[in-house]
Design a protein around this motif. Structure first.
Motif, PDB file in Angstrom:
ATOM      1  N   THR A 331       0.783  -1.276   0.025  1.00 33.92           N
ATOM      2  CA  THR A 331       0.123   0.010   0.057  1.00 33.92           C
ATOM      3  C   THR A 331       0.853   1.242   0.033  1.00 33.92           C
ATOM      4  O   THR A 331       0.198   2.233   0.278  1.00 33.92           O
ATOM      5  CB  THR A 331      -0.895   0.033   1.216  1.00 33.92           C
ATOM      6  N   VAL A 332       2.093   1.078  -0.483  1.00 32.62           N
ATOM      7  CA  VAL A 332       2.990   2.386  -0.248  1.00 32.62           C
ATOM      8  C   VAL A 332       2.543   3.537  -1.067  1.00 32.62           C
ATOM      9  O   VAL A 332       2.614   4.606  -0.479  1.00 32.62           O
ATOM     10  CB  VAL A 332       4.491   1.827  -0.811  1.00 32.62           C
ATOM     11  N   THR A 333       2.014   3.578  -2.303  1.00 36.12           N
ATOM     12  CA  THR A 333       1.723   4.599  -2.924  1.00 36.12           C
ATOM     13  C   THR A 333       0.593   5.199  -2.383  1.00 36.12           C
ATOM     14  O   THR A 333       0.496   6.362  -2.191  1.00 36.12           O
ATOM     15  CB  THR A 333       1.358   4.382  -4.611  1.00 36.12           C
ATOM     16  N   GLU A 334      -0.457   4.298  -2.035  1.00 38.04           N
ATOM     17  CA  GLU A 334      -1.732   4.977  -1.320  1.00 38.04           C
ATOM     18  C   GLU A 334      -1.425   5.622  -0.124  1.00 38.04           C
ATOM     19  O   GLU A 334      -1.947   6.572   0.114  1.00 38.04           O
ATOM     20  CB  GLU A 334      -2.676   3.724  -0.956  1.00 38.04           C
ATOM     21  N   ALA A 335      -0.462   4.916   0.818  1.00 38.34           N
ATOM     22  CA  ALA A 335      -0.177   5.687   1.871  1.00 38.34           C
ATOM     23  C   ALA A 335       0.632   7.189   1.933  1.00 38.34           C
ATOM     24  O   ALA A 335       0.146   7.951   2.382  1.00 38.34           O
ATOM     25  CB  ALA A 335       0.958   4.772   2.714  1.00 38.34           C
ATOM     26  N   PHE A 336       1.559   7.258   0.796  1.00 37.97           N
ATOM     27  CA  PHE A 336       2.124   8.551   0.740  1.00 37.97           C
ATOM     28  C   PHE A 336       0.905   9.440   0.160  1.00 37.97           C
ATOM     29  O   PHE A 336       1.060  10.563   0.292  1.00 37.97           O
ATOM     30  CB  PHE A 336       3.094   8.173  -0.468  1.00 37.97           C
ATOM     31  N   SER A 337       0.065   9.040  -0.761  1.00 37.97           N
ATOM     32  CA  SER A 337      -1.101   9.878  -1.105  1.00 37.97           C
ATOM     33  C   SER A 337      -1.964  10.059  -0.058  1.00 37.97           C
ATOM     34  O   SER A 337      -2.423  11.295  -0.074  1.00 37.97           O
ATOM     35  CB  SER A 337      -2.020   9.151  -2.121  1.00 37.97           C
ATOM     36  N   TRP A 338      -2.146   9.653   1.170  1.00 38.48           N
ATOM     37  CA  TRP A 338      -2.693   9.604   2.245  1.00 38.48           C
ATOM     38  C   TRP A 338      -2.089  11.174   2.888  1.00 38.48           C
ATOM     39  O   TRP A 338      -2.619  11.855   3.196  1.00 38.48           O
ATOM     40  CB  TRP A 338      -3.168   8.752   3.134  1.00 38.48           C
ATOM     41  N   LEU A 339      -0.732  10.894   2.878  1.00 36.86           N
ATOM     42  CA  LEU A 339       0.145  11.985   3.615  1.00 36.86           C
ATOM     43  C   LEU A 339      -0.328  13.180   2.875  1.00 36.86           C
ATOM     44  O   LEU A 339      -0.638  14.516   3.591  1.00 36.86           O
ATOM     45  CB  LEU A 339       1.598  11.733   3.693  1.00 36.86           C
ATOM     46  N   VAL A 340      -0.175  13.347   1.425  1.00 35.53           N
ATOM     47  CA  VAL A 340      -0.374  14.314   0.688  1.00 35.53           C
ATOM     48  C   VAL A 340      -1.766  14.959   0.939  1.00 35.53           C
ATOM     49  O   VAL A 340      -1.947  16.173   1.065  1.00 35.53           O
ATOM     50  CB  VAL A 340      -0.273  14.153  -0.981  1.00 35.53           C
ATOM     51  N   THR A 341      -2.956  14.211   1.014  1.00 31.03           N
ATOM     52  CA  THR A 341      -4.221  14.613   1.267  1.00 31.03           C
ATOM     53  C   THR A 341      -4.444  15.207   2.655  1.00 31.03           C
ATOM     54  O   THR A 341      -5.105  16.201   2.683  1.00 31.03           O
ATOM     55  CB  THR A 341      -5.246  13.274   1.025  1.00 31.03           C
ATOM     56  N   THR A 342      -3.810  14.624   3.369  1.00 29.71           N
ATOM     57  CA  THR A 342      -3.908  14.931   4.795  1.00 29.71           C
ATOM     58  C   THR A 342      -3.364  16.381   5.041  1.00 29.71           C
ATOM     59  O   THR A 342      -3.899  17.575   5.683  1.00 29.71           O
ATOM     60  CB  THR A 342      -3.485  14.031   5.864  1.00 29.71           C
ATOM     61  N   PHE A 343      -2.116  16.587   4.541  1.00 30.35           N
ATOM     62  CA  PHE A 343      -1.506  17.831   4.561  1.00 30.35           C
ATOM     63  C   PHE A 343      -2.182  18.932   4.091  1.00 30.35           C
ATOM     64  O   PHE A 343      -2.420  19.956   4.564  1.00 30.35           O
ATOM     65  CB  PHE A 343      -0.020  17.555   3.892  1.00 30.35           C
ATOM     66  N   GLY A 344      -2.708  18.545   2.672  1.00 33.14           N
ATOM     67  CA  GLY A 344      -3.666  19.548   2.076  1.00 33.14           C
ATOM     68  C   GLY A 344      -4.673  19.736   2.821  1.00 33.14           C
ATOM     69  O   GLY A 344      -5.315  21.290   2.724  1.00 33.14           O
ATOM     70  N   VAL A 345      -5.639  19.068   3.351  1.00 31.87           N
ATOM     71  CA  VAL A 345      -6.807  19.228   4.169  1.00 31.87           C
ATOM     72  C   VAL A 345      -6.422  20.304   5.317  1.00 31.87           C
ATOM     73  O   VAL A 345      -7.267  20.879   5.523  1.00 31.87           O
ATOM     74  CB  VAL A 345      -7.508  18.067   4.472  1.00 31.87           C
ATOM     75  N   GLY A 346      -5.171  19.830   5.977  1.00 29.79           N
ATOM     76  CA  GLY A 346      -5.111  20.542   7.029  1.00 29.79           C
ATOM     77  C   GLY A 346      -4.644  22.193   6.665  1.00 29.79           C
ATOM     78  O   GLY A 346      -5.110  23.030   7.391  1.00 29.79           O
ATOM     79  N   ALA A 347      -4.156  22.144   5.540  1.00 27.69           N
ATOM     80  CA  ALA A 347      -3.529  23.547   4.981  1.00 27.69           C
ATOM     81  C   ALA A 347      -5.255  24.403   4.848  1.00 27.69           C
ATOM     82  O   ALA A 347      -5.171  25.527   5.118  1.00 27.69           O
ATOM     83  CB  ALA A 347      -2.950  23.426   3.837  1.00 27.69           C
ATOM     84  N   ALA A 348      -5.978  23.512   4.187  1.00 28.76           N
ATOM     85  CA  ALA A 348      -7.268  24.347   3.945  1.00 28.76           C
ATOM     86  C   ALA A 348      -7.848  24.734   5.220  1.00 28.76           C
ATOM     87  O   ALA A 348      -8.414  25.809   5.295  1.00 28.76           O
ATOM     88  CB  ALA A 348      -8.118  23.319   2.976  1.00 28.76           C
ATOM     89  N   ALA A 349      -7.830  23.752   6.003  1.00 28.01           N
ATOM     90  CA  ALA A 349      -8.454  24.266   7.476  1.00 28.01           C
ATOM     91  C   ALA A 349      -7.786  25.280   8.090  1.00 28.01           C
ATOM     92  O   ALA A 349      -8.384  26.227   8.500  1.00 28.01           O
ATOM     93  CB  ALA A 349      -8.277  22.960   8.401  1.00 28.01           C
ATOM     94  N   GLY A 350      -6.428  25.478   8.011  1.00 29.50           N
ATOM     95  CA  GLY A 350      -5.524  26.491   8.340  1.00 29.50           C
ATOM     96  C   GLY A 350      -6.057  27.937   7.770  1.00 29.50           C
ATOM     97  O   GLY A 350      -6.266  29.044   8.569  1.00 29.50           O
ATOM     98  N   THR A 351      -6.260  27.740   6.606  1.00 28.76           N
ATOM     99  CA  THR A 351      -6.566  29.099   5.969  1.00 28.76           C
ATOM    100  C   THR A 351      -8.076  29.574   6.454  1.00 28.76           C
ATOM    101  O   THR A 351      -8.728  30.756   6.356  1.00 28.76           O
ATOM    102  CB  THR A 351      -6.752  28.923   4.404  1.00 28.76           C
ATOM    103  N   ALA A 352      -8.821  28.511   6.663  1.00 24.60           N
ATOM    104  CA  ALA A 352     -10.488  28.872   7.219  1.00 24.60           C
ATOM    105  C   ALA A 352     -10.287  29.310   8.484  1.00 24.60           C
ATOM    106  O   ALA A 352     -11.236  30.246   8.886  1.00 24.60           O
ATOM    107  CB  ALA A 352     -11.219  27.436   6.976  1.00 24.60           C
ATOM    108  N   VAL A 353      -9.421  28.993   9.542  1.00 24.99           N
ATOM    109  CA  VAL A 353      -9.628  29.298  10.710  1.00 24.99           C
ATOM    110  C   VAL A 353      -8.678  30.625  10.981  1.00 24.99           C
ATOM    111  O   VAL A 353      -9.000  31.235  11.842  1.00 24.99           O
ATOM    112  CB  VAL A 353      -8.717  28.446  11.622  1.00 24.99           C
ATOM    113  N   ALA A 354      -7.799  30.805   9.965  1.00 27.76           N
ATOM    114  CA  ALA A 354      -6.854  31.996  10.347  1.00 27.76           C
ATOM    115  C   ALA A 354      -7.474  33.205   9.950  1.00 27.76           C
ATOM    116  O   ALA A 354      -7.306  34.349  10.284  1.00 27.76           O
ATOM    117  CB  ALA A 354      -5.353  32.033   9.522  1.00 27.76           C
ATOM    118  N   GLY A 355      -8.664  33.149   8.912  1.00 23.49           N
ATOM    119  CA  GLY A 355      -9.286  34.246   8.556  1.00 23.49           C
ATOM    120  C   GLY A 355     -10.142  34.879   9.913  1.00 23.49           C
ATOM    121  O   GLY A 355     -10.054  35.997  10.049  1.00 23.49           O
TER     122      GLY A 355
END
Length: 419
Positions: A331-355
């Motif tokens: 599952t190595v490619t899927e696992a790396f992709s989950w890291l990309v997704t989680t990081f991106g969702v966190g960044a989106a949440a950060g922009t939403a909270v910082a405003g």
């Protein structure tokens, strides 16, 4: 320092894979600014531009782990290139119809996002078979993290150049055409064509059945939140000082710090368990974010931004090693992709909270979100130390990454996946 990176780039296929992946990821790295510029040029509002960019980001977050699982099951060429073509067609449809037809516009960016090929995870799955030794693979992870910083700096500049030379619609088309060519270069390479994931246990959770991986994803959601909040906080700080250029200086300093940190981190061999090392790096990352709340003058703030960025690339590079150690077999490619997704969702949440934080307490509060995100990321790693201590299994260990044909292992730990 440079000799180690040159050693990697001289390895057969390495430079081609790195360059092809970076070019192939240009559409994803530039999509937010390209969508906003195009929508505004076509008469759309900032609200609509932001909404379209948000839909693209959400769709990408959904698509990455799904496509990553498909890569693990069916191989890279059968997934990566068709996905890149469909994603580019989605952006071409947006360029054709514009924001005038909202259902088509939203559908186009959703298709483009969902089918964004998981080239990032795919490259990390290829490094062990291309480079062999564990030390070289870890250096490649660091180089990959540094290259990301370069892409996210150069990519938006390329979009603005294309807009000034032609038009925002042309920028969309050219960037996505380049993305298809980059993906094609990767999948036609021998390592991509011959790579096969290890046999996997059928399980609907896939990579997410690993407690260690879940712990890492929880931590990096907050790392992403911290980074996302800084983009909003930086704008507020620039407004406070009456100069838009200040924002550019802050982001450039943050990127420069990450470049320096990633280059230094990858230049040496690190002994010991990477999980313990990651806790130290994330602690230093959080410590770098906290002083931003002081919001001093521009010169001092730029220096603080550079310091805050130093441990970002090392944290990302070290997380790649931890992902590889904890991803269930196959599952190595899927696992790396989950890291990309989680990081991106966190960044989106950060922009939403910082405003709202800016509205409630001013610029200092928005930078406090970044500091809180860094601290939360560290607390998650500390709280989950027990599940992170044993990489993905309790009894049976495989030597090396599932893709490491030489079976090399970093001094200080045994690496592997569930059998």
């Amino acid at each position: 320092m440079a000799a180690g990176y040159l050693d990697i780039l001289r390895a057969r296929h390495a430079a081609r894979l790195l360059a092809g992946t970076l070019v192939g990821r240009l559409p994803n790295g530039t999509a937010p600014v390209a969508i906003v510029l195009f929508t505004r040029a076509e008469g759309g509002s900032y609200a609509l531009a932001g909404a379209l960019a948000a839909v693209y980001g959400l769709a990408t977050a959904v698509g990455q782990p799904l496509l990553g699982r498909a890569v693990d099951l069916y191989g890279q060429p059968r997934v990566q290139f068709p996905a890149a073509v469909v994603s580019a067609l989605g952006m071409a449809l947006l360029a054709l119809v514009g924001p005038g037809s909202l259902p088509l516009a939203y559908g186009a960016v959703a298709v483009a996002g969902v089918f964004t090929p998981p080239l990032e995870g795919g490259l990390r799955a290829l490094w062990p078979s291309v480079l062999g030794g564990e030390e070289r693979v870890h250096r490649a992870y660091a180089m990959d993290a540094v290259a990301q910083e370069v892409m996210f700096t150069v990519g938006p500049l390329l979009v603005t150049v294309l807009v000034s030379l032609w038009s925002p619609a042309a920028a969309l088309l050219v960037i996505n055409a380049l993305g298809v060519l980059g993906a094609l270069s990767v999948v036609l390479s021998e390592p991509s064509r011959t790579w096969r994931s290890a046999p996997r246990e059928a399980h609907w959770l896939g990579a997410l059945r690993s407690p260690g991986l879940l712990a890492l994803l929880g931590s990096f959601f907050f790392v992403g939140l911290a980074l996302g909040s800084i983009t909003v906080a930086g704008v507020a700080y620039a407004d406070d000082h009456g100069r838009e250029s200040v924002y550019g200086w802050l982001m450039a300093a943050l990127g420069l710090g990450a470049l320096i940190g990633g280059a230094v981190y990858g230049a040496r061999q690190w002994a010991g368990a990477p999980e313990r090392r990651l806790r130290v790096i994330v602690a230093l990352l959080a410590l770098g974010y906290l002083p931003l709340m002081v919001t001093p003058g521009v010169v001092a703030m730029t220096a603080l931004a550079a310091v805050a960025g130093v441990f970002l690339a090392p944290a990302i590079a070290c997380s790649f090693i931890v992902v590889d150690r904890h991803a269930p077999r196959g599952t190595v490619t899927e696992a790396f992709s989950w890291l990309v997704t989680t990081f991106g969702v966190g960044a989106a949440a950060g922009t939403a909270v910082a405003g709202p934080a800016v509205e409630l307490g001013g610029t200092s509060w928005s930078f406090a979100v970044a500091g809180a995100g860094g601290v939360a990321a560290l607390l998650v790693l500390l709280a989950t130390g027990r599940v992170l201590a044993v990489p993905g299994r309790t009894a049976v260990s495989a030597r090396g990454s599932e893709n490491d044909r030489n079976g090399a292992v970093e001094p200080g730990f045994s690496s592997g996946h569930q059998a």
